[in-house]
Design a protein around this motif. Structure first.
Motif, PDB file in Angstrom:
ATOM      1  N   GLY A 178    -112.098-100.361  13.463  1.00 14.70           N
ATOM      2  CA  GLY A 178    -110.982-100.019  12.591  1.00 14.70           C
ATOM      3  C   GLY A 178    -109.750 -99.762  13.432  1.00 14.70           C
ATOM      4  O   GLY A 178    -109.798 -99.825  14.664  1.00 14.70           O
ATOM      5  N   SER A 184    -111.172 -99.091   7.009  1.00 17.51           N
ATOM      6  CA  SER A 184    -109.777 -99.391   6.676  1.00 17.51           C
ATOM      7  C   SER A 184    -109.337 -98.512   5.513  1.00 17.51           C
ATOM      8  O   SER A 184    -109.817 -98.690   4.389  1.00 17.51           O
ATOM      9  CB  SER A 184    -109.613-100.866   6.312  1.00 17.51           C
ATOM     10  OG  SER A 184    -108.304-101.131   5.846  1.00 17.51           O
ATOM     11  N   SER A 216    -106.543-104.175   5.988  1.00 15.87           N
ATOM     12  CA  SER A 216    -106.328-104.474   7.412  1.00 15.87           C
ATOM     13  C   SER A 216    -106.846-105.878   7.704  1.00 15.87           C
ATOM     14  O   SER A 216    -108.041-106.150   7.569  1.00 15.87           O
ATOM     15  CB  SER A 216    -107.062-103.457   8.288  1.00 15.87           C
ATOM     16  OG  SER A 216    -106.653-102.139   7.977  1.00 15.87           O
TER      17      SER A 216
END
Length: 193
Positions: A49, A118, A123
């Motif tokens: 992430g 996310s 993302s």
């Protein structure tokens, strides 16, 4: 900071967490089972992430590799956010959207569990990695926010905190991560420790 503001933040978190765990109870239980099976089968958990979610990915990988509450053998987990040379070389030579995808291509194997984090759910680099993982027989899960965004469609196990409040989403994600660490660790240890 006024006490009413603190009370309001705590109430917001409590409400959001309560709703999230009620709505996602079955998905969480299924993901636990899948993670345990993967680890017992010699597979690994792969977390990734951006920003605060990168930090949580590293945190969760560390809890599995080292220990959470039980002294035990290390469990196979890694975060794709840790190697600055790899991340920056991919971002420089290809594009930032590929920083997790390229690493999954190198390190991911069928049966591994790819967990994308996310808070926006949109993302691009997380979505691309999850899509790749799904097409190559990795199990996909997402710790997501808002409505799950594009990441949700790429997940076998989407876990969506229905909020646009990034701090509250990340707090629920941390609680979820700790819950997974504790239960998966206990399940694996009942069989192998």
């Amino acid at each position: 900071m006024p006490l009413q503001h603190i009370d309001s933040l705590l109430q917001d978190f409590h409400h959001l967490a309560t709703v999230f765990f009620q709505e996602n109870n079955q998905t969480i239980r299924q993901l636990i089972k899948v993670m345990v099976q993967a680890l017992e089968g010699g597979q690994k958990l792969i977390f990734f992430g951006n920003g605060g979610s990168a930090a949580q990915a590293q945190h969760l990988a560390a809890e599995f590799v080292n220990r959470f509450l039980i002294d035990r053998q290390p469990l196979a987990a890694l975060a794709l956010t840790c190697d600055s040379s790899v991340v920056t070389s991919i971002a420089n030579d290809y594009r930032f959207d590929d920083i997790f995808l390229r690493q999954l291509q190198a390190l991911g194997r069928p049966g591994d569990v790819a967990v994308g984090l996310s808070t926006s759910g949109t993302s691009v680099n997380v979505t691309r990695a999850l899509e790749y993982a799904g097409k190559h027989q990795l199990i996909t899960a997402g710790f997501l926010g808002n409505d799950g965004g594009t990441c949700k469609q790429a997940c076998d196990y989407p876990l969506v905190v229905n909020s646009s409040d990034t701090p509250r989403i990340q707090e629920v994600h941390l609680l979820l991560g700790h819950l997974l660490c504790e239960v998966v660790e206990r399940e694996v240890c009942t069989r192998t420790c």
